[in-house]
Design a protein around this motif. Structure first.
Motif, PDB file in Angstrom:
ATOM      1  N   UNK A 201      -7.051 -52.455  19.851  1.00 27.19           N
ATOM      2  CA  UNK A 201      -7.356 -51.254  19.071  1.00 27.19           C
ATOM      3  C   UNK A 201      -7.441 -50.014  19.953  1.00 27.19           C
ATOM      4  N   UNK A 202      -7.855 -50.177  21.197  1.00 18.22           N
ATOM      5  CA  UNK A 202      -8.052 -49.011  22.073  1.00 18.22           C
ATOM      6  C   UNK A 202      -6.956 -48.911  23.131  1.00 18.22           C
ATOM      7  N   UNK A 203      -6.934 -49.853  24.077  1.00 15.93           N
ATOM      8  CA  UNK A 203      -6.010 -49.760  25.212  1.00 15.93           C
ATOM      9  C   UNK A 203      -4.550 -49.752  24.776  1.00 15.93           C
ATOM     10  N   UNK A 204      -4.205 -50.664  23.868  1.00 12.97           N
ATOM     11  CA  UNK A 204      -2.800 -50.772  23.491  1.00 12.97           C
ATOM     12  C   UNK A 204      -2.326 -49.553  22.711  1.00 12.97           C
ATOM     13  N   UNK A 205      -3.158 -49.044  21.816  1.00  8.46           N
ATOM     14  CA  UNK A 205      -2.744 -47.849  21.070  1.00  8.46           C
ATOM     15  C   UNK A 205      -2.656 -46.648  22.005  1.00  8.46           C
ATOM     16  N   UNK A 206      -3.583 -46.531  22.950  1.00 15.51           N
ATOM     17  CA  UNK A 206      -3.495 -45.447  23.934  1.00 15.51           C
ATOM     18  C   UNK A 206      -2.215 -45.557  24.751  1.00 15.51           C
ATOM     19  N   UNK A 207      -1.848 -46.769  25.109  1.00 13.57           N
ATOM     20  CA  UNK A 207      -0.629 -46.952  25.891  1.00 13.57           C
ATOM     21  C   UNK A 207       0.612 -46.592  25.071  1.00 13.57           C
ATOM     22  N   UNK A 208       0.611 -46.939  23.782  1.00 13.57           N
ATOM     23  CA  UNK A 208       1.722 -46.548  22.907  1.00 13.57           C
ATOM     24  C   UNK A 208       1.826 -45.029  22.839  1.00 13.57           C
ATOM     25  N   UNK A 209       0.674 -44.361  22.708  1.00 12.39           N
ATOM     26  CA  UNK A 209       0.666 -42.896  22.649  1.00 12.39           C
ATOM     27  C   UNK A 209       1.245 -42.285  23.915  1.00 12.39           C
ATOM     28  N   UNK A 210       0.792 -42.750  25.062  1.00 10.54           N
ATOM     29  CA  UNK A 210       1.282 -42.207  26.329  1.00 10.54           C
ATOM     30  C   UNK A 210       2.768 -42.483  26.506  1.00 10.54           C
ATOM     31  N   UNK A 263      10.282 -56.993  31.206  1.00  8.01           N
ATOM     32  CA  UNK A 263       9.610 -57.035  29.910  1.00  8.01           C
ATOM     33  C   UNK A 263       8.626 -58.192  29.822  1.00  8.01           C
ATOM     34  N   UNK A 264       9.023 -59.349  30.358  1.00  9.04           N
ATOM     35  CA  UNK A 264       8.119 -60.504  30.323  1.00  9.04           C
ATOM     36  C   UNK A 264       6.837 -60.216  31.094  1.00  9.04           C
ATOM     37  N   UNK A 265       6.953 -59.497  32.216  1.00 14.20           N
ATOM     38  CA  UNK A 265       5.764 -59.145  32.996  1.00 14.20           C
ATOM     39  C   UNK A 265       4.865 -58.173  32.230  1.00 14.20           C
ATOM     40  N   UNK A 266       5.469 -57.229  31.511  1.00 10.46           N
ATOM     41  CA  UNK A 266       4.652 -56.273  30.764  1.00 10.46           C
ATOM     42  C   UNK A 266       3.897 -56.967  29.628  1.00 10.46           C
ATOM     43  N   UNK A 267       4.531 -57.929  28.970  1.00 11.70           N
ATOM     44  CA  UNK A 267       3.839 -58.692  27.928  1.00 11.70           C
ATOM     45  C   UNK A 267       2.618 -59.392  28.536  1.00 11.70           C
ATOM     46  N   UNK A 268       2.816 -60.035  29.686  1.00 14.32           N
ATOM     47  CA  UNK A 268       1.708 -60.719  30.349  1.00 14.32           C
ATOM     48  C   UNK A 268       0.637 -59.727  30.799  1.00 14.32           C
ATOM     49  N   UNK A 269       1.074 -58.551  31.267  1.00 18.21           N
ATOM     50  CA  UNK A 269       0.115 -57.565  31.764  1.00 18.21           C
ATOM     51  C   UNK A 269      -0.866 -57.164  30.673  1.00 18.21           C
ATOM     52  N   UNK A 270      -0.376 -56.851  29.481  1.00 21.28           N
ATOM     53  CA  UNK A 270      -1.278 -56.402  28.416  1.00 21.28           C
ATOM     54  C   UNK A 270      -2.047 -57.569  27.805  1.00 21.28           C
ATOM     55  N   UNK A 271      -1.462 -58.777  27.845  1.00 16.59           N
ATOM     56  CA  UNK A 271      -2.232 -59.937  27.380  1.00 16.59           C
ATOM     57  C   UNK A 271      -3.401 -60.198  28.316  1.00 16.59           C
ATOM     58  N   UNK A 385       6.360 -50.649  24.343  1.00 17.36           N
ATOM     59  CA  UNK A 385       6.814 -51.579  23.309  1.00 17.36           C
ATOM     60  C   UNK A 385       5.993 -52.864  23.353  1.00 17.36           C
ATOM     61  N   UNK A 386       5.632 -53.317  24.559  1.00 18.19           N
ATOM     62  CA  UNK A 386       4.785 -54.515  24.672  1.00 18.19           C
ATOM     63  C   UNK A 386       3.436 -54.277  23.995  1.00 18.19           C
ATOM     64  N   UNK A 387       2.843 -53.108  24.207  1.00 16.83           N
ATOM     65  CA  UNK A 387       1.581 -52.786  23.543  1.00 16.83           C
ATOM     66  C   UNK A 387       1.778 -52.644  22.041  1.00 16.83           C
ATOM     67  N   UNK A 388       2.904 -52.040  21.638  1.00 15.31           N
ATOM     68  CA  UNK A 388       3.177 -51.893  20.207  1.00 15.31           C
ATOM     69  C   UNK A 388       3.288 -53.257  19.535  1.00 15.31           C
TER      70      UNK A 388
END
Length: 669
Positions: A201-210, A263-271, A385-388
């Motif tokens: 709700x917070x980090x991922x949406x902020x990352x999408x915004x940036x 992309x696989x690393x970014x998915x893992x990073x936000x998870x 996109x990973x955060x989205x």
């Protein structure tokens, strides 16, 4: 520990929390969620689809960007004239005056300087004997300066409009997520670690915004620039343009290969970011518990493990995606070298002017620069996109059952409750409540007792529609609760839980939470009736004392009194008390019994209690065991029956506890 005790603890956990969570408590381990396949294209398309409500502004953005790019593309083409004027003036100044350009060319050929003759013949502005025309050069430079200023202004306006679009989009996304959270069923929150949900709700949406703010404008400008530069290159020299275009497929292939790995690393990073947040939130919430049991080392190890995973994923994402830009710069430099060599040969042969070659080199640099910029933004785009995707998973989560199409409204509920053949299980493999029937008359006080994990709290959760039944139905005044709106049902029910909940605000605001329109007199009356008034005056600011989000500046018992006052003020038709007096001292408990007797008058009440002394005066006592009602009656009737209730009562008042294993193994007498 015997299997019987283990089973009881498991049932208790199942009853309180529903299905197991993916993260353990303070100091525990961490179970990583299953990683789903990533679809970058579909997720990026859906993310861009969020911009659709502002399509009119987007058209303005695209239009302004297109005009700005066209003006920037025309600039080098016009600037080439200034280069040709300077070069032709310098060459013409070295020639004798009074001869024509054709005569000068013939003279050079007669002298055997064919290359120089071809170059002079191609010069459009050459006048033998005359030097550089600085007036003409100044006119060209001023024209180019004006074009670049207008392009910069349009680019600035376009960026400002895009900022408005992106911020509106993120505002709407946050609103949609908030609305979605309100539509999700309670089991969803049971399965999600709190820190993981907060991270989405917070980090991922902020990352999408940036990501949108930093990449959308640049991406749009870069794509338009590539098209404009290619067009101008073909206008100047189709042959050199085809040479320059060779870099496009090379760049695309390299970006795709490297980006897929990143992309696989970014998915893992936000998870892993969500996992770290979950551990930190649990550790801070249970800080005292961790200290008491000396589990600091285990908590630190759990954090270190998750933090190391986050470091590895973050390092891998940035390292792999960081390779893209140097690779693109290398390809662009190779392209520059090839064009410079071929352009020089064409100038020498007289097939191109020096200004055209200069303009073409500018275009080739401006052509490769956007590709390099897009490549450099690949890590931001992939991260966004990973955060989205994580936010979309939340938005796509299964919602609670929809409300009835024609809901019933109870204007003056009497409080008659009936459970009819009710069955429910958190886990289909382990049924909890089965074939349960219960009739409660209006105004009755119903006490629910039983061993841990018997289904007591689950029973009232079903009444509140926190969970949906597997079969059977529950009625309120003869109306199926599924025919009522959830808000309409819950607005008639007051609930005081064993675990108190207070928000950051004054004591007055916390009491009035369930009824914001209450007057000052009504708030004070509720506080006095529930003995909140007794301790409030000892606080520096009285009812204006500000509590923190955990209520840490007052005792646990005082927090419970405030929650009871909150229920008292809401004046509900049904009242649910789930171990409401477990955190108060014995004397205060006796006082609260009088307050709750007044609170329970003329309304149906369900009281869950482990201390049987608090429910002796209940109109009906239900004894639950293994999800069913095994006994029911008054206190005196159940003692006389000498059954399960009598055994519970005697275990509390008849002396010291008996070891469970010994009690189970003792022969019947």
């Amino acid at each position: 520990m015997s299997e019987g005790i283990k089973s009881a603890e498991e049932r208790a956990a199942q009853e309180r929390r529903g299905p197991p969570r993916s993260a353990h408590g303070p100091g525990g381990g961490l179970a990583a969620p299953v990683e789903k396949p990533t679809n970058f294209g579909a997720s990026a398309k859906r993310l861009l689809g969020l911009l659709r409500p502002d399509r009119a502004l987007l058209i303005v953005v695209v239009t302004l960007a297109a005009i700005s790019v066209v003006l920037n593309a025309v600039g080098p083409y016009i600037l080439a004239k200034a280069t040709d004027l300077i070069f032709a003036g310098w060459i013409g100044g070295q020639m004798p005056a009074g001869v024509t350009q054709e005569q000068a060319v013939e003279g050079l050929r007669a002298a055997g300087e064919d290359t120089m003759a071809d170059m002079v013949a191609a010069m459009a502005y050459l006048v033998p004997g005359e030097g550089i025309d600085f007036g003409a050069v100044a006119e060209v430079l001023l024209l180019v300066l004006g074009i670049y200023l207008i392009a910069a202004l349009l680019s600035w306006v376009q960026a400002r409009v895009l900022v408005v679009v992106v911020n509106r989009t993120i505002y709407n996304l946050r609103r949609d997520v908030e609305d979605k959270l309100n539509r999700l069923p309670l089991p969803y929150f049971d399965r999600q670690p709190r820190g993981e949900l907060l991270s989405r709700v917070t980090n991922d949406i902020d990352n999408v915004s940036q990501s949108l703010q930093q990449t959308l404008s640049q991406l749009l400008t870069s794509l338009l620039t590539v098209v404009a530069m290619i067009t101008m290159m073909f206008v100047i020299s189709p042959t050199l343009a085809l040479v320059a275009l060779v870099t496009i497929p090379i760049s695309m292939v390299l970006t795709a290969v490297i980006g897929k790995r990143a992309q696989a690393y970014f998915i893992k990073q936000w998870r892993h970011t969500g996992e770290v947040n979950s551990i930190v939130e649990e550790s801070f919430t249970g800080h005292e518990l961790i200290k008491v049991f000396g589990r600091q080392a285990e908590s630190r190890r759990a954090f270190d493990t998750a933090n190391n995973d986050l470091y590895a994923a973050g390092f891998g994402a940035q390292f792999v995606s960081g390779i893209i830009m140097p690779t693109m710069m290398f390809v662009g430099n190779l392209n520059y070298v090839v064009i410079a060599v071929l352009g020089g040969l064409r100038v020498a042969s007289g097939t191109m002017s020096l200004g055209d070659v200069q303009a073409f080199i500018q275009y080739s640099r401006q052509f490769t620069q956007p590709l390099t910029q897009v490549a450099s933004m690949a890590n931001l785009m992939q991260s966004g996109v990973a955060s989205a995707e994580r936010v979309f998973e939340l938005l796509d989560a299964e919602e609670q059952l929809p409300e009835s199409g024609s809901p019933v409204s109870l204007l003056a509920p009497r409080g008659e409750v009936a459970f009819e053949d009710v069955a429910f299980a958190y886990d289909p493999e382990r049924p909890l409540i089965h074939d349960l029937d219960l009739q409660v008359r209006p105004g009755q006080t119903v006490a629910i007792v039983g061993p841990t994990g018997a289904g007591k709290t689950t029973l009232v959760n079903l009444l509140m529609r926190f969970y949906e039944l597997d079969s059977g139905r529950i009625t309120l005044d003869g109306v199926d609760i599924t025919d009522l709106t959830r808000q309409g049902l819950r607005s008639r029910i007051g609930m005081v839980l064993q675990d108190t909940w207070l928000f950051q605000g004054t004591i007055r605001e916390n009491i009035a939470y369930g009824r914001p329109d209450a007057t000052e007199a009504e708030i004070l009356q509720a506080a006095e009736a529930t003995y909140v008034d007794r301790f409030v005056h000892s606080l520096p600011d009285g009812y204006d004392t500000v509590l923190d989000s955990e209520g840490g500046n007052i005792s646990a018992g005082e927090k419970q009194l405030i929650t009871i006052a909150r229920a008292f003020l809401s004046d509900p038709a049904l009242l649910i008390l789930d171990e409401a007096t477990s955190s108060v001292d014995t004397r205060t408990e006796l006082l609260l019994q009088h307050a709750m007797n007044a609170l329970r008058s003329d309304r149906t009440s369900f009281v869950i209690a482990h201390r049987l002394s608090t429910i002796r005066d209940a109109d009906l006592i239900l004894v639950m065991q293994d999800g069913g009602i095994v006994e029911q009656g008054t206190h005196e009737q159940l003692l006389a029956a000498d059954g399960a209730y009598a055994a519970l009562y005697q275990s509390q008042f008849a002396g010291s506890a008996v070891d469970v294993d010994e009690e189970e193994q003792a022969p019947a007498t």
